[in-house]
Scaffold this motif. Structure first.
Motif, PDB file in Angstrom:
ATOM      1  N   ASN A 140     -24.765 -18.461  -9.853  1.00  0.00           N
ATOM      2  CA  ASN A 140     -25.435 -19.641  -9.358  1.00  0.00           C
ATOM      3  C   ASN A 140     -26.630 -19.398 -10.462  1.00  0.00           C
ATOM      4  OD1 ASN A 140     -27.537 -19.980  -7.617  1.00  0.00           O
ATOM      5  ND2 ASN A 140     -26.902 -22.606  -8.621  1.00  0.00           N
ATOM      6  N   LYS A 141     -27.360 -20.467 -10.813  1.00  0.00           N
ATOM      7  CA  LYS A 141     -28.874 -19.747 -11.965  1.00  0.00           C
ATOM      8  C   LYS A 141     -29.876 -21.434 -11.554  1.00  0.00           C
ATOM      9  CE  LYS A 141     -31.168 -17.049 -14.825  1.00  0.00           C
ATOM     10  NZ  LYS A 141     -31.613 -16.014 -14.413  1.00  0.00           N
ATOM     11  N   THR A 142     -30.612 -21.113 -10.677  1.00  0.00           N
ATOM     12  CA  THR A 142     -31.611 -22.156 -10.427  1.00  0.00           C
ATOM     13  C   THR A 142     -32.602 -21.599 -11.348  1.00  0.00           C
ATOM     14  OG1 THR A 142     -30.487 -22.521  -8.216  1.00  0.00           O
ATOM     15  CG2 THR A 142     -32.568 -23.101  -8.484  1.00  0.00           C
ATOM     16  N   LYS A 143     -33.747 -22.895 -11.810  1.00  0.00           N
ATOM     17  CA  LYS A 143     -34.741 -22.670 -12.503  1.00  0.00           C
ATOM     18  C   LYS A 143     -35.663 -23.695 -11.795  1.00  0.00           C
ATOM     19  CE  LYS A 143     -34.542 -20.243 -17.018  1.00  0.00           C
ATOM     20  NZ  LYS A 143     -34.015 -20.208 -17.975  1.00  0.00           N
ATOM     21  N   LEU A 144     -36.725 -23.068 -11.525  1.00  0.00           N
ATOM     22  CA  LEU A 144     -38.257 -24.006 -11.059  1.00  0.00           C
ATOM     23  C   LEU A 144     -38.834 -24.891 -11.925  1.00  0.00           C
ATOM     24  CD1 LEU A 144     -36.346 -23.214  -8.166  1.00  0.00           C
ATOM     25  CD2 LEU A 144     -38.549 -23.457  -6.981  1.00  0.00           C
ATOM     26  N   ARG A 145     -39.579 -25.285 -11.932  1.00  0.00           N
ATOM     27  CA  ARG A 145     -40.303 -25.844 -13.491  1.00  0.00           C
ATOM     28  C   ARG A 145     -41.375 -27.070 -12.881  1.00  0.00           C
ATOM     29  NH1 ARG A 145     -41.216 -29.106 -17.418  1.00  0.00           N
ATOM     30  NH2 ARG A 145     -38.907 -29.806 -16.874  1.00  0.00           N
ATOM     31  N   PRO A 146     -42.553 -26.259 -12.434  1.00  0.00           N
ATOM     32  CA  PRO A 146     -43.806 -27.320 -11.651  1.00  0.00           C
ATOM     33  C   PRO A 146     -44.170 -28.302 -13.322  1.00  0.00           C
ATOM     34  CG  PRO A 146     -44.078 -25.339 -11.396  1.00  0.00           C
ATOM     35  CD  PRO A 146     -43.070 -25.031 -12.336  1.00  0.00           C
ATOM     36  N   TYR A 147     -44.637 -28.929 -13.054  1.00  0.00           N
ATOM     37  CA  TYR A 147     -45.686 -30.311 -14.196  1.00  0.00           C
ATOM     38  C   TYR A 147     -46.457 -31.579 -13.492  1.00  0.00           C
ATOM     39  CZ  TYR A 147     -41.985 -33.119 -14.368  1.00  0.00           C
ATOM     40  OH  TYR A 147     -41.097 -34.600 -14.276  1.00  0.00           O
ATOM     41  N   VAL A 148     -47.497 -31.585 -14.236  1.00  0.00           N
ATOM     42  CA  VAL A 148     -48.637 -32.823 -13.655  1.00  0.00           C
ATOM     43  C   VAL A 148     -47.990 -33.701 -14.255  1.00  0.00           C
ATOM     44  CG1 VAL A 148     -50.182 -32.810 -13.035  1.00  0.00           C
ATOM     45  CG2 VAL A 148     -49.682 -31.560 -12.289  1.00  0.00           C
ATOM     46  N   GLN A 149     -47.805 -35.144 -13.973  1.00  0.00           N
ATOM     47  CA  GLN A 149     -47.431 -36.102 -14.293  1.00  0.00           C
ATOM     48  C   GLN A 149     -48.241 -37.084 -13.535  1.00  0.00           C
ATOM     49  OE1 GLN A 149     -43.572 -38.230 -14.805  1.00  0.00           O
ATOM     50  NE2 GLN A 149     -43.711 -37.784 -16.732  1.00  0.00           N
ATOM     51  N   ASP A 150     -49.204 -37.820 -14.084  1.00  0.00           N
ATOM     52  CA  ASP A 150     -49.859 -38.918 -13.592  1.00  0.00           C
ATOM     53  C   ASP A 150     -50.009 -38.069 -12.670  1.00  0.00           C
ATOM     54  OD1 ASP A 150     -48.662 -40.604 -15.690  1.00  0.00           O
ATOM     55  OD2 ASP A 150     -47.332 -41.186 -14.384  1.00  0.00           O
ATOM     56  N   GLY A 151     -51.077 -37.257 -12.204  1.00  0.00           N
ATOM     57  CA  GLY A 151     -51.993 -37.093 -11.561  1.00  0.00           C
ATOM     58  C   GLY A 151     -50.999 -36.452 -10.331  1.00  0.00           C
ATOM     59  N   ALA A 152     -49.571 -36.003 -10.034  1.00  0.00           N
ATOM     60  CA  ALA A 152     -49.302 -35.886  -9.421  1.00  0.00           C
ATOM     61  C   ALA A 152     -48.012 -34.428  -9.292  1.00  0.00           C
ATOM     62  CB  ALA A 152     -47.516 -37.090  -8.792  1.00  0.00           C
ATOM     63  N   LEU A 153     -47.819 -33.667  -8.397  1.00  0.00           N
ATOM     64  CA  LEU A 153     -47.039 -32.588  -9.267  1.00  0.00           C
ATOM     65  C   LEU A 153     -45.550 -32.313  -8.658  1.00  0.00           C
ATOM     66  CD1 LEU A 153     -47.466 -29.312  -9.424  1.00  0.00           C
ATOM     67  CD2 LEU A 153     -48.454 -28.649  -7.622  1.00  0.00           C
ATOM     68  N   ILE A 154     -45.198 -32.399  -9.364  1.00  0.00           N
ATOM     69  CA  ILE A 154     -43.370 -32.294  -9.719  1.00  0.00           C
ATOM     70  C   ILE A 154     -42.631 -30.771  -9.885  1.00  0.00           C
ATOM     71  CG2 ILE A 154     -41.791 -33.435 -10.315  1.00  0.00           C
ATOM     72  CD1 ILE A 154     -43.334 -35.692 -10.943  1.00  0.00           C
ATOM     73  N   ILE A 155     -42.216 -31.127  -9.141  1.00  0.00           N
ATOM     74  CA  ILE A 155     -41.287 -29.417  -9.294  1.00  0.00           C
ATOM     75  C   ILE A 155     -39.925 -30.283  -9.930  1.00  0.00           C
ATOM     76  CG2 ILE A 155     -40.277 -27.288  -8.407  1.00  0.00           C
ATOM     77  CD1 ILE A 155     -43.126 -27.213  -6.472  1.00  0.00           C
ATOM     78  N   ALA A 156     -39.309 -29.513 -10.923  1.00  0.00           N
ATOM     79  CA  ALA A 156     -38.035 -30.274 -11.304  1.00  0.00           C
ATOM     80  C   ALA A 156     -37.226 -28.637 -11.137  1.00  0.00           C
ATOM     81  CB  ALA A 156     -38.173 -30.305 -12.986  1.00  0.00           C
ATOM     82  N   ILE A 157     -36.325 -28.838 -10.091  1.00  0.00           N
ATOM     83  CA  ILE A 157     -35.458 -28.164  -9.664  1.00  0.00           C
ATOM     84  C   ILE A 157     -34.269 -28.073 -10.748  1.00  0.00           C
ATOM     85  CG2 ILE A 157     -33.819 -26.515  -8.007  1.00  0.00           C
ATOM     86  CD1 ILE A 157     -36.140 -27.910  -6.039  1.00  0.00           C
ATOM     87  N   ASN A 158     -33.928 -27.587 -11.417  1.00  0.00           N
ATOM     88  CA  ASN A 158     -32.487 -27.074 -12.105  1.00  0.00           C
ATOM     89  C   ASN A 158     -31.838 -26.485 -11.419  1.00  0.00           C
ATOM     90  OD1 ASN A 158     -30.665 -27.497 -14.606  1.00  0.00           O
ATOM     91  ND2 ASN A 158     -32.541 -27.945 -15.644  1.00  0.00           N
ATOM     92  N   THR A 159     -30.273 -26.760 -10.670  1.00  0.00           N
ATOM     93  CA  THR A 159     -29.465 -25.766 -11.038  1.00  0.00           C
ATOM     94  C   THR A 159     -28.393 -25.643 -11.781  1.00  0.00           C
ATOM     95  OG1 THR A 159     -28.403 -24.370  -8.888  1.00  0.00           O
ATOM     96  CG2 THR A 159     -28.977 -26.445  -8.735  1.00  0.00           C
ATOM     97  N   ASN A 160     -27.763 -23.872 -11.870  1.00  0.00           N
ATOM     98  CA  ASN A 160     -25.891 -24.664 -12.638  1.00  0.00           C
ATOM     99  C   ASN A 160     -24.998 -23.400 -11.834  1.00  0.00           C
ATOM    100  OD1 ASN A 160     -25.946 -25.797 -15.067  1.00  0.00           O
ATOM    101  ND2 ASN A 160     -28.440 -24.616 -15.700  1.00  0.00           N
ATOM    102  N   PHE A 161     -24.364 -24.032 -11.877  1.00  0.00           N
ATOM    103  CA  PHE A 161     -22.958 -23.396 -10.526  1.00  0.00           C
ATOM    104  C   PHE A 161     -21.457 -23.146 -11.286  1.00  0.00           C
ATOM    105  CE2 PHE A 161     -25.693 -25.880  -6.956  1.00  0.00           C
ATOM    106  CZ  PHE A 161     -25.264 -24.429  -6.450  1.00  0.00           C
ATOM    107  N   GLU A 162     -21.298 -22.292 -11.641  1.00  0.00           N
ATOM    108  CA  GLU A 162     -19.822 -21.796 -12.234  1.00  0.00           C
ATOM    109  C   GLU A 162     -18.811 -21.231 -11.455  1.00  0.00           C
ATOM    110  OE1 GLU A 162     -18.541 -19.511 -15.395  1.00  0.00           O
ATOM    111  OE2 GLU A 162     -20.571 -20.108 -16.148  1.00  0.00           O
ATOM    112  N   ALA A 163     -17.879 -22.693 -10.837  1.00  0.00           N
ATOM    113  CA  ALA A 163     -17.131 -21.902  -9.559  1.00  0.00           C
ATOM    114  C   ALA A 163     -15.286 -22.493  -9.443  1.00  0.00           C
ATOM    115  CB  ALA A 163     -17.438 -23.765  -8.301  1.00  0.00           C
ATOM    116  N   ASN A 164     -14.881 -21.794  -8.953  1.00  0.00           N
ATOM    117  CA  ASN A 164     -13.878 -22.067  -9.005  1.00  0.00           C
ATOM    118  C   ASN A 164     -12.740 -22.608  -8.096  1.00  0.00           C
ATOM    119  OD1 ASN A 164     -11.590 -20.639 -11.117  1.00  0.00           O
ATOM    120  ND2 ASN A 164     -11.218 -18.662 -10.085  1.00  0.00           N
ATOM    121  N   ILE A 165     -12.118 -23.521  -8.076  1.00  0.00           N
ATOM    122  CA  ILE A 165     -11.351 -24.655  -7.126  1.00  0.00           C
ATOM    123  C   ILE A 165     -10.355 -23.385  -6.266  1.00  0.00           C
ATOM    124  CG2 ILE A 165      -9.554 -26.591  -6.286  1.00  0.00           C
ATOM    125  CD1 ILE A 165     -10.205 -27.902  -9.292  1.00  0.00           C
TER     126      ILE A 165
END
Lengths: 384, 368
Positions: free
Chosen positions: A261-286
């Motif tokens: 699992n790898k998660t990346k948090l990327r904060p950015y500002v858009q139209d004066g609002a602070l947004i955190i983009a959480i991007n996560t990738n899983f590798e899994a088996n059934i």
């Protein structure tokens, strides 16, 4: 003359060998009580009640076994209590092998830093000792629950916490990380919780869930599912299971074994609002399908992937909501992410962090990659 | 005094060991916190011209030591007077390093031992070595440098699993001021402490050679200081860097490879032991040499023991406790040391330049 000089030199050296061959702080192993674990409870008059588990090695019938012993004492400070234990045990406690420190709920709710200062300051206690919060019972009682089975609690807890990567149901934290979080007033400190459970009238300990702190006071708990989401957001999840409920029809649960699992948090500002983009990738088996549903085929996999992603997203949102709305406390590490990636933005909001934090918007994107289905190609198909 | 002549290689290695000295234990540039690496780079770059100035002072008078140069330039009595602050500096620095050593030992290993015991044993070794001359120390340091570098590199690699490169972020969050403060502190400790070598080096072969020894010693030593500091930042994070007394020790504590390779921290003191030995010996030699010159003794060897014991005494009384020691090392030392490291040498440098031009070109001066 020469020879006499040499002889004198040899004599002096031999004598010095006896004098300097020792050590000023020489300690015999028999004179030490090796501490494996310590429990801190509230004591009388605002002090601490300390229970210490020491290990003695017992040889019986060719087997060598570690047997725990317990010493309990009250003291105004932690150090006073453990020093006074010499008067009880007759041996000096040796802390370098201490594996875990258990802190009771009551102490944690009052002020945890008081209890921990000595451990940070003293050179003998190792910084990678684990910190745990005891939920429900007294810490000393939990520590002593291993007495019957002659089980050394400190070693057991150490094994459990090191296996975090396989279960991902709590947030294990060594002393140094705990204190680092504690020193930052703008983030919340975390520690795993341990509790007594009863199975067949026997008391067993279980490490499950996570406690969180506002500065040095315990505020609340996260259950095991929230703990898992927490590990995902803080990019600490290594392995573990993820159960997707009610796939295609009710009652059909799929257990995914997460390998990566790898998660990346990327904060950015858009139209004066602070947004955190959480991007996560899983590798899994059934790993397990409870029910006779085809999730292995192309279509089935796509379906499973979608449902899993949706459910994970809901889980993460639930935790974020808890942090932002219920407790208004940043145990998600947002502060450090903003500070490191957007220092300029952080400078503006640092002073009002408590009011800014609940307003931060999040964007979650999850990608589950199903890479296999263990060793079986098909689910167990039941003829109807 | 042929015995005091070093080869270039020996000179470089003794400077490397000297720079390692106490720096790798108590850390450098701490004021800059997570930007300490930047502070150290700035400090190294800023130290280069100053070290060139040092080597130029020596290079004008071949076959003469620093104290002889002072007497030549300023006259016999004035030269002795000017030598005094430098002798004090070397003496004081030696005492401080000795105290660092004692403090380290009693803090991490032997809290119940009187501090003076490890310090005395240590200073006796230094006295013993110095009585045999600089070459002995130089030979030791040629060997010790390899040990230090081996330990540093090994622990650097073993720390890789604990490294968190994101600890470097954000760069220059608090602005440029802490970085400059850190650089200032780091240039005075350890890089410009090499002024002590001015007092013990004689021009080795040529002008070029002294400069080469100073600059290569600084660069190689500096790179390892930079390397270790970066490692400490990555392992400990900026919070802990500011709170632990001995960052390298704390960083190595966290090494735990497969539950098997752990508890290596005491091996960090190897670096301190061997390089601290070189640093104290060099300071002791410089102080003894200067003092014997002022007092008119034929050889410095007769006063090595008293100077060494006095140094120990100073080391015992100089600080009340470890808190004082760090307060002094990080906040007061830079302002104190800069006088001996930059201001005084610069004035001497100007005087030496003028004197040298006069002697080289007496005709021209008469014409003016």
């Amino acid at each position: 003359m020469r020879i006499i000089k040499k002889i004198i030199a040899v004599i002096i050296i031999t004598m010095l060998m006896f004098i300097f061959g020792g050590c000023w702080n020489y300690r015999e192993i028999e004179s030490l009580a090796i501490v494996s674990c310590a429990a801190i409870d509230e004591g009388e008059n605002g002090g601490f009640y300390i229970t210490v588990e020491t290990v003695i090695v017992e040889a019986s019938e060719g087997n060598v076994k570690n047997v725990p012993q317990y010493t309990e004492l009250n003291g105004d400070t932690f150090f006073e209590a453990i020093r006074d234990m010499i008067t009880v045990k007759g041996k000096k406690l040796y802390w370098s092998h201490a594996k875990a420190i258990l802190i009771s709920e009551q102490v944690a709710k009052k002020d945890i830093s008081q209890a921990l200062d000595f451990m940070y300051r003293d050179a003998e206690i190792r910084e990678d000792t684990w910190i745990l919060i005891v939920k429900g019972t007294k810490a000393g009682e939990l520590l002593k629950s291993g007495a019957e089975a002659k089980e050394v609690m400190g070693f057991k807890i150490n094994d459990v916490l090191k296996a975090q990567s396989f279960v991902s149901r709590f947030f294990s934290i060594p002393l140094f990380d705990f204190l680092e979080l504690l020193s930052d007033p703008k983030t919340s400190t975390l520690a795993p919780t341990i509790q007594l459970i009863e199975v067949d009238n026997k008391k067993l300990t279980q490490v499950i869930g996570t406690a969180f702190f506002k500065s040095d006071r315990l505020i609340g708990y996260l259950d095991e599912d929230d703990s898992k989401s927490l590990l995902v957001i803080r990019n600490k999840l290594q392995r573990g299971l993820y159960v997707v409920n009610d796939v295609t029809k009710p009652g059909v649960n799929v257990a995914l074994e997460i390998f990566k699992n790898k998660t990346k948090l990327r904060p950015y500002v858009q139209d004066g609002a602070l947004i955190i983009a959480i991007n996560t990738n899983f590798e899994a088996n059934i790993a397990e399908i409870t029910g006779s549903v085809d999730l292995i085929s192309d279509e089935g996999r796509v379906k499973l992937k979608k449902i899993a992603e949706k459910q994970m997203k809901q889980d993460l949102e639930k935790l974020i909501k808890k942090a932002q709305e219920d407790y208004k406390m940043d145990f998600l590490n947002f502060k450090n992410v903003i500070m490191k990636k957007q220092p300029a933005v952080w400078k503006q909001i640092a002073d009002d962090w408590d009011t800014v934090f609940p307003e931060i918007k999040t964007e979650i994107s999850i990608n589950v990659h199903i890479r296999g289905s263990a060793i079986v190609r098909k689910p167990i198909l039941v003829g109807e | 005094m042929n015995e005091d002549r070093l080869s270039d290689r020996q000179g470089i290695r003794i400077i490397i060991s000297f720079i390692f000295g106490s720096t790798l234990i108590i850390g450098s540039g701490g004021a800059a916190e997570s930007d300490a690496w930047l502070a150290i780079i700035i400090a190294i770059l800023a130290a280069i011209p100053i070290l060139m100035m040092y080597s130029r002072i020596l290079s004008h008078f071949p076959e003469k030591g620093f104290f002889e140069i002072l007497e030549e330039t300023f006259g016999k009595n004035a030269g002795k007077l000017i030598a005094l602050p430098f002798i004090w500096f070397a003496f004081h620095l030696g005492a401080l390093v000795l105290r660092n050593f004692g403090e380290f030992i009693i803090t991490v290993a032997l809290p119940e031992t009187p501090e003076i015991v490890p310090m005395l044993i240590y200073v006796f070794i230094c006295i013993f070595a110095i009585k045999d001359g600089l070459t002995t120390v130089a030979n030791c340091s040629s060997f010790f440098t390899y040990i230090s570098i081996f330990v540093l590199v090994l622990f650097g690699f073993l720390s890789i699993p604990n490294m968190r490169p994101e600890n470097f972020e954000p760069v220059a969050f608090e602005g440029i001021k802490p970085i400059i403060e850190g650089a200032f502190s780091s240039i005075t400790f350890p890089f410009l402490e090499t002024i002590v070598f001015l007092m013990i080096f004689k021009p080795i072969n040529s002008n070029k050679s002294v400069r080469k020894v100073f600059i290569s010693g600084l660069l190689i030593g500096g790179i390892f200081v930079l390397f270790t500091t970066s490692r400490n930042i990555m392992v400990l994070g900026s919070e802990a860097i500011g709170t632990v007394y001995f960052p390298s020790y704390a960083a190595v504590t966290r090494i735990n490879i497969g539950d098997f390779l752990q508890r290596l921290e005491i091996a960090v003191s190897i670096v301190f032991l061997v390089s601290g030995f070189v640093k104290i010996s060099v300071c002791l030699l410089a102080a003894s040499k200067g003092l014997s010159r002022i007092l008119g003794f034929a050889s410095y060897k007769s006063i090595v023991i008293p100077v060494g014991l006095l140094m120990t005494t100073l080391a015992v009384v100089v600080y009340d406790n470890i808190m004082d020691m760090f307060e002094w090392a990080f906040y007061i030392w830079p302002y104190y040391a800069i006088v001996f490291q930059v201001i005084l040498p610069f004035l001497i440098f100007i005087a030496v330049e003028i004197k040298a031009r006069k002697t080289e070109n007496p005709q021209g001066l008469q014409n003016n």
